[in-house]
Design a protein around this motif. Structure first.
Motif, PDB file in Angstrom:
ATOM      1  N   SER A 106      43.048  51.376  38.885  1.00 43.57           N
ATOM      2  CA  SER A 106      43.172  49.925  38.752  1.00 43.57           C
ATOM      3  C   SER A 106      42.250  49.270  39.766  1.00 43.57           C
ATOM      4  O   SER A 106      42.090  49.760  40.890  1.00 43.57           O
ATOM      5  CB  SER A 106      44.625  49.492  38.994  1.00 43.57           C
ATOM      6  OG  SER A 106      45.057  49.902  40.279  1.00 43.57           O
ATOM      7  N   HIS A 109      41.883  43.599  44.146  1.00 44.27           N
ATOM      8  CA  HIS A 109      42.075  42.154  43.979  1.00 44.27           C
ATOM      9  C   HIS A 109      40.733  41.522  43.632  1.00 44.27           C
ATOM     10  O   HIS A 109      39.711  41.807  44.253  1.00 44.27           O
ATOM     11  CB  HIS A 109      42.615  41.550  45.279  1.00 44.27           C
ATOM     12  CG  HIS A 109      42.727  40.057  45.255  1.00 44.27           C
ATOM     13  ND1 HIS A 109      43.459  39.375  44.310  1.00 44.27           N
ATOM     14  CD2 HIS A 109      42.183  39.102  46.082  1.00 44.27           C
ATOM     15  CE1 HIS A 109      43.389  38.083  44.529  1.00 44.27           C
ATOM     16  NE2 HIS A 109      42.618  37.879  45.606  1.00 44.27           N
ATOM     17  N   SER A 111      39.335  41.912  40.647  1.00 47.06           N
ATOM     18  CA  SER A 111      38.728  42.642  39.532  1.00 47.06           C
ATOM     19  C   SER A 111      39.211  42.054  38.208  1.00 47.06           C
ATOM     20  O   SER A 111      40.177  41.290  38.160  1.00 47.06           O
ATOM     21  CB  SER A 111      39.096  44.122  39.606  1.00 47.06           C
ATOM     22  OG  SER A 111      40.499  44.286  39.482  1.00 47.06           O
ATOM     23  N   GLY A 112      38.546  42.457  37.133  1.00 50.28           N
ATOM     24  CA  GLY A 112      38.920  41.975  35.802  1.00 50.28           C
ATOM     25  C   GLY A 112      37.834  42.284  34.801  1.00 50.28           C
ATOM     26  O   GLY A 112      36.679  42.519  35.167  1.00 50.28           O
ATOM     27  N   HIS A 113      38.231  42.323  33.517  1.00 45.54           N
ATOM     28  CA  HIS A 113      37.285  42.619  32.447  1.00 45.54           C
ATOM     29  C   HIS A 113      36.568  43.957  32.681  1.00 45.54           C
ATOM     30  O   HIS A 113      35.397  44.118  32.337  1.00 45.54           O
ATOM     31  CB  HIS A 113      36.255  41.496  32.277  1.00 45.54           C
ATOM     32  CG  HIS A 113      36.842  40.183  31.888  1.00 45.54           C
ATOM     33  ND1 HIS A 113      37.277  39.260  32.806  1.00 45.54           N
ATOM     34  CD2 HIS A 113      37.083  39.630  30.655  1.00 45.54           C
ATOM     35  CE1 HIS A 113      37.755  38.189  32.182  1.00 45.54           C
ATOM     36  NE2 HIS A 113      37.657  38.393  30.874  1.00 45.54           N
ATOM     37  N   CYS A 116      34.848  45.752  38.942  1.00 41.51           N
ATOM     38  CA  CYS A 116      35.459  45.733  40.275  1.00 41.51           C
ATOM     39  C   CYS A 116      35.582  44.305  40.810  1.00 41.51           C
ATOM     40  O   CYS A 116      36.515  43.993  41.560  1.00 41.51           O
ATOM     41  CB  CYS A 116      34.622  46.576  41.237  1.00 41.51           C
ATOM     42  SG  CYS A 116      34.624  48.349  40.838  1.00 41.51           S
ATOM     43  N   ASP A 118      35.304  40.238  39.328  1.00 40.23           N
ATOM     44  CA  ASP A 118      35.172  39.371  38.161  1.00 40.23           C
ATOM     45  C   ASP A 118      34.903  37.949  38.642  1.00 40.23           C
ATOM     46  O   ASP A 118      35.692  37.395  39.431  1.00 40.23           O
ATOM     47  CB  ASP A 118      36.465  39.432  37.342  1.00 40.23           C
ATOM     48  CG  ASP A 118      36.383  38.612  36.066  1.00 40.23           C
ATOM     49  OD1 ASP A 118      35.280  38.121  35.730  1.00 40.23           O
ATOM     50  OD2 ASP A 118      37.439  38.443  35.415  1.00 40.23           O
ATOM     51  N   ASN A 120      35.320  35.355  37.183  1.00 41.24           N
ATOM     52  CA  ASN A 120      36.338  34.441  36.671  1.00 41.24           C
ATOM     53  C   ASN A 120      37.680  34.604  37.381  1.00 41.24           C
ATOM     54  O   ASN A 120      38.665  33.963  36.996  1.00 41.24           O
ATOM     55  CB  ASN A 120      36.552  34.669  35.171  1.00 41.24           C
ATOM     56  CG  ASN A 120      35.280  34.461  34.375  1.00 41.24           C
ATOM     57  OD1 ASN A 120      34.727  33.364  34.371  1.00 41.24           O
ATOM     58  ND2 ASN A 120      34.798  35.505  33.710  1.00 41.24           N
ATOM     59  N   SER A 121      37.727  35.440  38.395  1.00 43.51           N
ATOM     60  CA  SER A 121      38.986  35.736  39.072  1.00 43.51           C
ATOM     61  C   SER A 121      39.370  34.640  40.071  1.00 43.51           C
ATOM     62  O   SER A 121      38.554  33.782  40.448  1.00 43.51           O
ATOM     63  CB  SER A 121      38.871  37.067  39.804  1.00 43.51           C
ATOM     64  OG  SER A 121      37.915  36.979  40.854  1.00 43.51           O
ATOM     65  N   CYS A 154      35.837  51.704  42.669  1.00 44.95           N
ATOM     66  CA  CYS A 154      35.545  50.437  43.340  1.00 44.95           C
ATOM     67  C   CYS A 154      35.566  50.534  44.864  1.00 44.95           C
ATOM     68  O   CYS A 154      35.164  49.580  45.551  1.00 44.95           O
ATOM     69  CB  CYS A 154      36.545  49.358  42.890  1.00 44.95           C
ATOM     70  SG  CYS A 154      36.496  48.983  41.123  1.00 44.95           S
TER      71      CYS A 154
END
Length: 246
Positions: A106, A109, A111-113, A116, A118, A120-121, A154
């Motif tokens: 996972s 903090h 991260s997204g899409h 590692c 994002d 947009n986070s 990451c």
């Protein structure tokens, strides 16, 4: 009388008796064999037995014929047993070893899409909010960010995000992140003509250009200069020439 004379006399007497019998009544009765029909099987009457036909001959008791034994019915095999016998044996299976796949990592903090970091986070938005307002335009606009995939890991990755203000002469800030933490900007103030040239896992290369006093804004002649930023996990070190602080 001698034996020869006696024999002669006896022979003569026999001839005389035979001649005398020819003129008498009937010839002697000779017994014949008579066949009597039977309902079951013919039987023969022995010579000399009575042939009186006034009494019907009793039917001899037929010989007892052994009853033919009924053939035993063919025994059909048990269908279940036949199926069990004819079925191909199942191949032996080796015991399966339970394999546990490692859970997908996972992201940290921010991260997204699948990345590692994002842009947009909430971490990105919080970092932009910490910047001083731009001298022109309507605020900072995100122009892009690094694309390090989570599946590659990451830990220790140095991520970047590029923001700029909109205007005739836009200024640019480069922001750095690692392990879900915002590290700060590449420079204390924004510069124009700033581009990202490339990166490795823990380094980012930034190219700077600048306009000299006699240059038009469209055509800066200062530089280019490449500055390499590297992360030690908690901070960023820079190596290279920055634009002159005018």
């Amino acid at each position: 009388m001698s034996i020869g004379s006696s024999a002669f006399v006896m022979l003569a007497a026999s001839i005389a008796i035979g001649t005398t019998g020819c003129g008498t009544s009937s010839s002697p009765t000779v017994a014949t064999a008579t066949s009597v029909p039977s309902a079951s099987s013919p039987s023969t009457v022995q010579a000399g037995a009575s042939t009186d036909r006034s009494q019907p001959a009793a039917d001899p008791k037929p010989a007892a014929t052994p009853a033919a034994s009924a053939p035993e019915p063919a025994v059909s095999p048990n269908p279940a047993a036949t199926q069990e016998t004819s079925a191909a044996p199942e191949p032996a299976t080796s015991p399966q070893t339970e394999t546990t796949s490692a859970p997908a990592e996972s992201g940290p903090h921010g991260s997204g899409h699948g990345l590692c970091f994002d842009v947009n986070s909430a971490l990105a938005a919080s970092a932009v909010a910490q910047l001083a307002p731009p001298p022109a335009g309507n605020g900072w606009v995100v122009q892009g960010g690094s694309g390090d995939p989570i599946q590659a890991g990451c830990s220790g990755v140095l991520s970047w995000m590029r923001v700029e203000w909109q205007g005739i002469h836009p200024g640019t800030h480069i922001l750095f992140f690692t392990n879900g933490t915002y590290l700060g900007t590449a420079t204390s103030k924004p510069y124009g003509y700033t581009e990202i040239l490339g990166k490795t896992k823990d380094t980012v290369s930034v190219q700077y250009r600048w306009a000299k006093p006699e240059d038009a804004l469209c055509c800066p002649q200062g530089g280019p200069s490449v500055v390499t930023f590297s992360s030690n996990g908690t901070s960023v070190q820079a190596k290279g020439q920055f634009p002159p602080d005018n």
